[in-house]
Design an enzyme around this catalytic site. Structure first.
Site, mmCIF file in Angstrom:
data_model
loop_
_atom_site.group_PDB
_atom_site.id
_atom_site.type_symbol
_atom_site.label_atom_id
_atom_site.label_comp_id
_atom_site.label_asym_id
_atom_site.label_seq_id
_atom_site.Cartn_x
_atom_site.Cartn_y
_atom_site.Cartn_z
ATOM 1 N N HIS A 239 -8.995 -11.636 9.074
ATOM 2 C CA HIS A 239 -7.876 -11.965 8.177
ATOM 3 C C HIS A 239 -6.637 -12.300 9.001
ATOM 4 C CE1 HIS A 239 -6.972 -7.691 8.998
ATOM 5 N NE2 HIS A 239 -5.732 -7.922 8.602
ATOM 6 N N ARG B 150 0.840 -1.192 0.000
ATOM 7 C CA ARG B 150 0.000 0.000 0.000
ATOM 8 C C ARG B 150 0.878 1.246 0.000
ATOM 9 N NH1 ARG B 150 -3.060 -1.669 5.441
ATOM 10 N NH2 ARG B 150 -4.111 -3.575 4.741
ATOM 11 N N HIS C 243 2.619 -2.930 5.326
ATOM 12 C CA HIS C 243 2.076 -2.851 3.964
ATOM 13 C C HIS C 243 2.770 -1.743 3.170
ATOM 14 C CE1 HIS C 243 -1.189 -5.783 4.375
ATOM 15 N NE2 HIS C 243 -1.342 -5.336 5.603
HETATM 16 ZN ZN LIG Z 1 -2.190 -6.347 7.181
#
Ligand SMILES: [Zn+2]
Length: 245
Positions: free
Chosen positions: A227, A170, A186
Site C-alpha cells: 500500500h 484509527r 492514523h
Molecule cells: Zn498507513
C-alpha cells in the site's frame, strides 16, 4: 382564509424553488449548497473563514512538495493553489476564486462537504465517532476532510480512476489491532492507506508528492510493499525506495 393563505404561500414557495432551479440549470452561477456556499469573490489579500473553506478545497494543489496553510489568509500560496485547481479543471486560471471556481467546487463536493469520490465512512473503518485517537474526535474528522480533498486532487491527476482507501482514522485500539506504529498518523485522522488500483503503487506515490502530503511511504519502505501511506505530519518524510523516492 387561513387555508387559502397557506395555499398561496405554498404556491409562492414552489414558484421560488422553480425559479431558483431554473437559474442554476441555465446560467450556472454559484449555487446554494447543502455543505457550504461562498457569498463573495475571493482573491489575494482576502481574509476570513470563507478563505479557509476555500483553502481546504484546494489543499491538494500546493505544488510539488508543498503544503498549503489553512490560515484563513489568501496569500500568494493560496493564489497559486487556486490557479492550479483552475488549470486542473480547465477553468480560467487567474488565481481568483470566482463564480466559475465555486461552481466547480460545488460540483465536486457532497452535501457533507466531502469530495465526490471519498467519504467519511471510507476514511474511518474503525468507529463511527472518530474518538479514541491522538486528537479530539472533531479534529480527527476535520483532518480527514482535508486529506480527502488532497486525495481528490491526486485522483483527478491520475485520470479520475478509482483510488481506494483501505485504512484511514484509527483509535488507539484499532491501531494496535492492525499493528500500527504507536505514533501513527492514523491516530490523527490525516493518514490514508491507498490500494494500488489500476495505477500501481509507484505511480500513486510519485504523484502524491504534488498534492500536499508531507508523509508518503510506499514500496521499499518496511511494511509498505502492499500500500501507499499518505499523511500530513508537520515535517516532511517521504520514503518509497523501490519507486526512487
Ligand atoms: Zn498507513
Amino acid at each position: 382564509m387561513v387555508r387559502s393563505i397557506r395555499h398561496l404561500v405554498a404556491a409562492l414557495a414552489l414558484v421560488i424553488a422553480t425559479t431558483t432551479l431554473g437559474v442554476v440549470a441555465t446560467a450556472g452561477p454559484a449555487s446554494a449548497d447543502a455543505c457550504y456556499t461562498w457569498s463573495r469573490t475571493l482573491s489575494q489579500g482576502s481574509t476570513g473563514d470563507d478563505v479557509r473553506q476555500l483553502q481546504i478545497r484546494v489543499s491538494g494543489y500546493p505544488g510539488s512538495g508543498g503544503v498549503l496553510a489553512l490560515d484563513s489568509s489568501y496569500g500568494p500560496a493560496t493564489k497559486a493553489a487556486v490557479t492550479r485547481f483552475q488549470q486542473a479543471y480547465g477553468l480560467t486560471a487567474d488565481g481568483v476564486a470566482n463564480a466559475q471556481t465555486y461552481s466547480k467546487i460545488y460540483a465536486l463536493q457532497d452535501d457533507d462537504c466531502t469530495p465526490a469520490n471519498f467519504s467519511y465512512a471510507e476514511l474511518n473503518r474503525c468507529n463511527s465517532t472518530w474518538s479514541g485517537g491522538a486528537v479530539s474526535a472533531a479534529t480527527a474528522r476535520a483532518n480527514a476532510l482535508v486529506t480527502m480533498w488532497k486525495l481528490q486532487a491526486l485522483r483527478h491527476a491520475l485520470g479520475d480512476r478509482p483510488l481506494t482507501v483501505n485504512s484511514g482514522f484509527r483509535s488507539t485500539s484499532c491501531n494496535s489491532a492492525v499493528g500500527g506504529a504507536s505514533n501513527s498518523r492514523h491516530l490523527y485522522g490525516d493518514a490514508a492507506d491507498l490500494g494500488a488500483g489500476s495505477q500501481g503503487f509507484c505511480t500513486i506515490a510519485k504523484q502524491a508528492r504534488n498534492h500536499g502530503f508531507a508523509m508518503i511511504l510506499g514500496p521499499g519502505y518496511p511494511g509498505h510493499d502492499d500500500h501507499v501511506h499518505v499523511a500530513a505530519p508537520a515535517s516532511r518524510f517521504w520514503s518509497a525506495p523501490t519507486c526512487g523516492i
